[in-house]
Design a protein around this motif. Structure first.
Motif, PDB file in Angstrom:
ATOM      1  N   ARG B 125       0.429   6.578   5.216  1.00 44.91           N
ATOM      2  CA  ARG B 125       0.275   5.318   4.639  1.00 44.91           C
ATOM      3  C   ARG B 125       0.671   5.548   3.181  1.00 44.91           C
ATOM      4  O   ARG B 125       1.069   4.590   2.423  1.00 44.91           O
ATOM      5  CB  ARG B 125      -1.125   4.843   4.539  1.00 44.91           C
ATOM      6  N   ASN B 126       0.088   6.551   2.637  1.00 39.04           N
ATOM      7  CA  ASN B 126       0.532   7.204   1.119  1.00 39.04           C
ATOM      8  C   ASN B 126       2.038   7.298   1.081  1.00 39.04           C
ATOM      9  O   ASN B 126       2.163   6.590   0.042  1.00 39.04           O
ATOM     10  CB  ASN B 126      -0.117   8.443   0.992  1.00 39.04           C
ATOM     11  N   LEU B 128       4.269   5.640   2.392  1.00 43.11           N
ATOM     12  CA  LEU B 128       5.114   4.464   2.466  1.00 43.11           C
ATOM     13  C   LEU B 128       4.331   3.359   1.661  1.00 43.11           C
ATOM     14  O   LEU B 128       5.023   2.117   1.595  1.00 43.11           O
ATOM     15  CB  LEU B 128       4.994   3.940   4.081  1.00 43.11           C
ATOM     16  N   ALA B 129       3.506   3.880   0.824  1.00 45.53           N
ATOM     17  CA  ALA B 129       2.766   2.561  -0.179  1.00 45.53           C
ATOM     18  C   ALA B 129       3.928   2.111  -1.086  1.00 45.53           C
ATOM     19  O   ALA B 129       3.673   0.965  -1.470  1.00 45.53           O
ATOM     20  CB  ALA B 129       2.056   3.527  -0.824  1.00 45.53           C
ATOM     21  N   LEU B 132       7.818  -1.922   0.332  1.00 44.58           N
ATOM     22  CA  LEU B 132       7.364  -3.315   0.749  1.00 44.58           C
ATOM     23  C   LEU B 132       7.918  -3.737   1.779  1.00 44.58           C
ATOM     24  O   LEU B 132       9.210  -3.763   1.731  1.00 44.58           O
ATOM     25  CB  LEU B 132       7.389  -4.239  -0.503  1.00 44.58           C
ATOM     26  N   CYS B 133       7.237  -4.389   2.705  1.00 38.78           N
ATOM     27  CA  CYS B 133       8.058  -5.136   3.971  1.00 38.78           C
ATOM     28  C   CYS B 133       7.305  -6.356   4.062  1.00 38.78           C
ATOM     29  O   CYS B 133       5.962  -6.557   3.960  1.00 38.78           O
ATOM     30  CB  CYS B 133       7.572  -4.282   5.229  1.00 38.78           C
ATOM     31  N   TYR B 138       3.433  -3.339   8.691  1.00 33.40           N
ATOM     32  CA  TYR B 138       3.728  -1.864   8.652  1.00 33.40           C
ATOM     33  C   TYR B 138       2.824  -1.148   9.841  1.00 33.40           C
ATOM     34  O   TYR B 138       3.110   0.197  10.086  1.00 33.40           O
ATOM     35  CB  TYR B 138       2.802  -1.238   7.481  1.00 33.40           C
ATOM     36  N   GLN B 139       2.516  -1.604  10.841  1.00 32.74           N
ATOM     37  CA  GLN B 139       1.575  -0.905  11.701  1.00 32.74           C
ATOM     38  C   GLN B 139       2.488  -0.239  12.789  1.00 32.74           C
ATOM     39  O   GLN B 139       2.423   0.977  12.938  1.00 32.74           O
ATOM     40  CB  GLN B 139       0.712  -1.926  12.680  1.00 32.74           C
ATOM     41  N   ILE B 142       4.049   2.893  11.007  1.00 30.08           N
ATOM     42  CA  ILE B 142       3.104   4.105  10.800  1.00 30.08           C
ATOM     43  C   ILE B 142       2.944   4.521  12.051  1.00 30.08           C
ATOM     44  O   ILE B 142       3.067   5.914  12.256  1.00 30.08           O
ATOM     45  CB  ILE B 142       1.595   3.607  10.288  1.00 30.08           C
TER      46      ILE B 142
END
Lengths: 338, 177
Positions: B125-126, B128-129, B132-133, B138-139, B142
């Motif tokens: 998560r960090n 890819l922060a 933006l999508c 995002y799930q 991840i």
């Protein structure tokens, strides 16, 4: 301190409007090798519509989705489609493609009935074969049937169809009628933490249960639900276009128009309800837009559960939530008798 | 000014005005259009490329700053043997929808996996922060990074080895996200 809250919200959403014409057309042509070409006016925007439409055509013809070549989005060559709007593609374009594929399949059945010596009503298309119902061993490969249709019988298997949701006009006095083809339903539950000193809301988990009719592609349905929850989360907590008095946008950049990132996004548990709609292609309805409808309501209900304040203007930013918490505290202090 | 970079294993040079960004160098001079021009001000991450092992926004780095460095773009991931595990997983699991953010997300993920082969969800998560999508939530990305990490660890085939960027020490001067 952080206070945990849970909120629930349910919704229905109409699919396939009928107040104006809402048609989709489709052409399905079975090639000599048993593959097929589908012409549709709809467009793929990343949601996976063309994959779902391939699956629908393949299921109707008894072949594999990889055997389908879709030509889409070209109004010079493709039949009219009202558009990739209003969560209508699977339902309406899907119905048109299923009907066009069934027409092409009927031509295959006529050819196969001569080859297999049975009535067309006894045939089914399955596993790349035209076979006798209940006697799958008595069959002919679709490629053979299609080639014969083209070269021997002179009846190329081509189907064309359009579908427009059946209309019941609205009564001018009562306003009653049938304004939409079908309806989808969903319930979402949000679990959140609210910091009652800062007003900050953190969404920990969203469970989303959706009735979309038959989920033709469950992976893509999950993708739509997860994306919808994400948009609903931004709507609930972060996203707001601000204007100055001259009507100029104050936050035209992604640094000040804040949308959720991976760090804001909770775990989404998708639950696809087992359902079948008689009016949809193979029982399918829709999932796109409906997936974000209940999210903001579930989150604001969870805020009420956590800190006892009703947020009535979105987004529920930390400032707004904290102001509501302070107003509630002030009100409670006033009510204490001196 | 003359800029020479090693891009996807190939040494390439161009003569560009000094204000040229790395993104413009890649897209307009080297015709590597995989890195996307989204916001062009470092907010969206669609232009993410890997420079000396670190994920950077190519729109925020001047071409001159990249001179002499090693750059990997999305075009450098697939080999003749096939797609990189990240690309394969993202394709097969529906981790991308419209796909515009995809090259950036995949390059951020690759930079993460090169540094931490078996990252936690929080680390993913960090990493890819900054990407933006607008479509996916995002799930599946991840989950996809977890899956690709497993694939990379279980099957270290020559194909996957070839695409691995050698880990280099962090360069403090680099614009990092």
């Amino acid at each position: 301190m952080k206070r945990r809250g849970r909120g629930i919200a349910s919704m229905w959403y109409p699919v396939g409007f009928t107040v104006a014409a809402n048609p989709s057309g489709a052409v399905v042509k079975v090639n000599e090798d048993g593959t097929a070409v589908v012409l549709t006016g709809t467009v793929e925007t990343g949601q996976g519509a063309l994959g779902v439409l391939s699956q629908i055509a393949a299921e109707a013809l008894g072949i594999a989705p990889n055997d389908i070549h879709i030509v889409s989005g070209d109004t010079d060559t493709c039949p009219m489609d009202t558009g990739a709007i209003a969560s209508r593609t699977t339902y309406i374009t899907g119905n048109a493609i299923a009907a066009a594929a069934a027409e092409a399949r009927d031509t295959l059945f006529e050819v196969a009935s001569q080859m297999l010596g049975v009535k067309t009503s006894q045939l089914e298309a399955k596993d790349h074969k035209i076979q006798v119902k209940g006697f799958p061993a008595r069959s002919a490969p679709i490629a053979d049937v299609a080639l014969r249709a083209h070269l021997v019988n002179g009846t190329p298997p081509i189907g064309s169809a359009s579908w427009n949701p059946p209309t019941v006009p609205l009564d001018p006095e009562t306003g009653q009628g049938k304004p939409f083809g079908t309806y989808v339903y969903a319930t979402q539950i949000a679990e959140i933490d609210v910091d009652d000193e800062t007003g900050e809301v953190e969404v920990l988990r969203v469970t989303a249960s959706h009735d979309c009719g038959t989920a033709i592609n469950p992976m893509l349905v999950e993708g739509q639900i997860e994306g919808g929850v994400f948009m609903g989360l931004g709507f609930a907590l972060q996203e707001e276009i601000l204007f100055d008095k001259q009507g100029r946008q104050l936050n035209p950049n992604l640094t000040n128009y804040i949308m959720p990132t991976t760090l804001d996004m909770p775990v989404v548990e998708s639950d696809i309800v087992d359902s079948y709609d008689e009016t949809g292609p193979f029982g399918a309805k829709a999932v796109g837009e409906p997936s974000l409808v209940p999210t903001a309501a579930a989150i604001t209900n969870a805020i009420y559960d956590a800190v006892g304040v009703r947020i009535t203007a979105l987004p529920a930013t930390a400032e707004r939530v904290l102001a509501a918490i302070k107003a509630k505290r002030a009100m409670e202090q006033k009510q204490i008798p001196a | 000014m003359n800029v020479t970079i090693t891009v996807n294993g190939e040494v390439r040079s161009a003569s560009v005005p000094p204000e040229t960004t790395l993104l413009v160098l890649l897209r307009e001079h080297f015709l590597l259009t995989g890195a996307k021009t989204g916001c062009d001000v470092g907010d969206c991450g669609a232009c993410t490329v890997i420079v000396d092992g670190k994920a950077v926004n190519a729109c925020l780095m001047l071409a001159g700053q990249a001179d002499g460095r090693t750059v990997t773009t999305i075009e450098g991931l697939a080999t003749r043997e096939g797609l990189h595990p990240l690309q394969k997983v993202f394709e097969e699991t529906g981790a991308l929808q419209c796909g515009f953010c995809g090259p950036g997300v995949i390059m951020s993920s690759k930079a993460l996996l090169d540094e931490i082969p078996n990252p936690t969800t929080a680390e993913i998560r960090n990493a890819l922060a900054g990407n933006l999508c607008r479509c996916t939530g995002y799930q599946k990305m991840i989950e996809g990074v977890h899956e690709a990490a497993e694939m990379l660890q279980s099957t270290t085939t020559p194909a996957t080895l070839a695409t691995k960027t050698p880990a280099t020490p962090a360069l403090a001067a680099l614009p990092q996200r």
